[in-house]
Scaffold this active site. Sequence first.
Site, PDB file in Angstrom:
ATOM      1  N   CYS A 112     -10.631 -12.450  29.643  1.00 13.15           N
ATOM      2  CA  CYS A 112     -11.763 -12.795  30.489  1.00 13.15           C
ATOM      3  C   CYS A 112     -11.163 -13.194  31.828  1.00 13.15           C
ATOM      4  O   CYS A 112     -10.268 -14.033  31.892  1.00 13.15           O
ATOM      5  CB  CYS A 112     -12.572 -13.948  29.911  1.00 13.15           C
ATOM      6  SG  CYS A 112     -13.884 -14.469  31.030  1.00 13.15           S
ATOM      7  N   GLU A 140      20.594  -7.825   6.878  1.00 14.20           N
ATOM      8  CA  GLU A 140      19.186  -7.685   7.217  1.00 14.20           C
ATOM      9  C   GLU A 140      18.896  -8.516   8.467  1.00 14.20           C
ATOM     10  O   GLU A 140      19.277  -9.680   8.540  1.00 14.20           O
ATOM     11  CB  GLU A 140      18.361  -8.215   6.033  1.00 14.20           C
ATOM     12  CG  GLU A 140      16.941  -7.753   6.015  1.00 14.20           C
ATOM     13  CD  GLU A 140      16.727  -6.391   5.351  1.00 14.20           C
ATOM     14  OE1 GLU A 140      17.732  -5.698   5.031  1.00 14.20           O
ATOM     15  OE2 GLU A 140      15.566  -6.009   5.182  1.00 14.20           O
ATOM     16  N   LYS A 163      15.338 -10.850  -1.640  1.00 12.78           N
ATOM     17  CA  LYS A 163      15.071  -9.595  -0.944  1.00 12.78           C
ATOM     18  C   LYS A 163      14.446  -9.957   0.403  1.00 12.78           C
ATOM     19  O   LYS A 163      13.266 -10.265   0.501  1.00 12.78           O
ATOM     20  CB  LYS A 163      14.122  -8.711  -1.736  1.00 12.78           C
ATOM     21  CG  LYS A 163      13.935  -7.349  -1.090  1.00 12.78           C
ATOM     22  CD  LYS A 163      13.137  -6.413  -1.973  1.00 12.78           C
ATOM     23  CE  LYS A 163      13.037  -5.043  -1.331  1.00 12.78           C
ATOM     24  NZ  LYS A 163      12.338  -5.075  -0.031  1.00 12.78           N
ATOM     25  N   ALA A 205       0.834  -1.197   0.000  1.00 18.23           N
ATOM     26  CA  ALA A 205       0.000   0.000   0.000  1.00 18.23           C
ATOM     27  C   ALA A 205       0.874   1.255   0.000  1.00 18.23           C
ATOM     28  O   ALA A 205       0.598   2.234  -0.697  1.00 18.23           O
ATOM     29  CB  ALA A 205      -0.912   0.001   1.218  1.00 18.23           C
TER      30      ALA A 205
HETATM   31 ZN   LIG Z   1     -15.459 -15.624  29.829  1.00 22.03          ZN
END
Ligand SMILES: [Zn+2]
Length: 651
Positions: free
Chosen positions: A407, A172, A117, A36
């Site tokens: 949670c 790299e 690359k 992009a």
């Molecule tokens: Zn849960």
Amino acid sequence: MGTSSSSADRVAELAELLRKYKDAYYNGQALVSDAAYDALEDELRALEPEHAILKSVGAPVNEVVTEWEKARHAIPMGSLNKAVNEAEFRQWVARCDQLGVESALVPIANDLLVTEKLDGLSLAVNYENGKLVEAITRGDGQVGERITSNARRMKGVPARLPEPLTVSIRGEIILKLSDMKIGFPGTDAPPRNRAAGTSKRFDGAGCEHLTVMFYDLEGGDTEHATEKEKYERLLQLGLIVPPFEVTDLEGALRIHNEYSSKKRAELDYEIDGLVVRANDLRAQHLLGELGGRPRAAVAYKFASLAKVSRVIAINWETGPTGRVTPIANVEPVEIGGATVQFVVLHNVSNVERLGIGVGHEVLVSRRNDVIPHLEEVVVKHGPSVAIPSACATCDAALGRRGEYLVCTNLQCRAIVEGRIRRWVGTQDILELGDKLIAQLVEAQLVREPADLYRLTIDDIAGLERRGATIAKKVLDNLKAKLPLSLPVFLGSLGMDDFALETAKLLVANGFDTLEKVQAATAEELAALKGMGAIKAKSVVTGLAARSEEIQRLLAVGVVPVAPSAGGGLAGKTFCFTGTLPRPRKEYETLVEKHGGTVLSGVTKELHYLVMSDPSSASTKAEKARKYGTQCIDSDAFMTLVDAASSSAADV
Ligand SMILES: [Zn+2]
């Protein structure tokens, strides 16, 4: 310049976007994909080829977010022109050869060096008289960050070269897919992003999983005539280089085709194209640069395995550790031969960063490892998705831990089922499938792994579509896996950042009993190679949170053993209490030396309670007698040890 006002607006808009994306990219947070970014840059180049932002390579390194010392590159690190298809690639060769005619050069079309690359971060490593003195990130090409201490930890960066050279080598930093599995299990974020974040960490944790591959050297003692000679020199210095080949134009096209059709997918690291250069360094020199980019080199990109789709829904799934994973359900698109419909969005931070919402158009890709990935939001239609405040499974309030929503309800079915699946999965108990686990949890027969060992044949046989035969098989298989080795025991618990590999690492470093692992401090663990401070802390916190659950496992007879168990006290458990003639530590070491296990308290699993007065009426002693544990004094204990030693000596 005669630009109309609307195109002038667009130029300003593009420049603004590119500047923003560049800043973010160099601060380790890519907002859009390379594809992009390149597209926006191309658009700007078409509108205003001389725009200043097209000439600035990279972005200034942000002063605020980093504490790494800035360092100027003796020789700037440039970037490459690119070709995105065969026509552009042929055009590049033709243009070079056209210019070459003026300088009476042999056509480069017959002498090209082709290499991979690498999709990572560029790094310059400087050696003085063969000794590593500094490693500097590319930064804006002129000034980078001196991350020497981190680079030293990376694979492929020797502290000393085999020859006393003063040389700057360029390469790299990459994260191999296999190293990512080991070093950063459970994530499928792009390896490049992982490598970027890790290589700049101030504590250097995780850098040992990174690899540096080299492709260039400046200075040194030898004059090289060709690119190939440079690669061979790097190899001679014992450095890792990507595969390279000297060929002609048609050969380069053939190699590109081989990679895009097969080879690329088989690599253990990500590449996004090939780098093709004039092999002749004199030709490179004469062809010179344009806009900071060498004319004699090109990045020949692969066609992207990406398509635009539309988000239908975003689901938030609670996993076994309580972490909530957002998953985008998109309109089905075919990418690289597979239909993609669900894309994992990793964590809530990623969702916030993307600003993704239902109805948005998104760029979906399949990376090397075929996992669908959401590259970016292309067009937003409507608002970003609301971040949930309650667990989709149990409706309990969600908390936030780092980049994740979690949670916090330990009774949450998603957590319970997930943890049981993890427990049986790590031990390969095939008979206990997901459906049976769901039934057991539903019937409230199983809330945690320890409950599995309390199950009776009737419990299982009483479930819908189950019978006594399967019930017996399940229970037999559960028992057949006992005793569990310590790493399997720990890895099966399903704690954050604490998979089997981590447990093995602990054991290999001498934390070979449950007691030792539980007593370890974050500082001790952080010092282990391959651990890192964050993981160490996570391990310690996780163990503390599970200490009661671990006790309950011990109580039902699931007692982990050291992997090398087999000493004379193997399978025997000991607990030491009260004042003893010698330091407790000494006795405990003896137990472990002979393959026994030290327990911290009196449980049904305890074989021997060692104390000064075995006839004592203390609560501990009474409890031990009730469980059938033998109460012995230190002399009796030493007799057991002597017997264990002599039996070991007999073998
Ligand atoms: Zn849960």
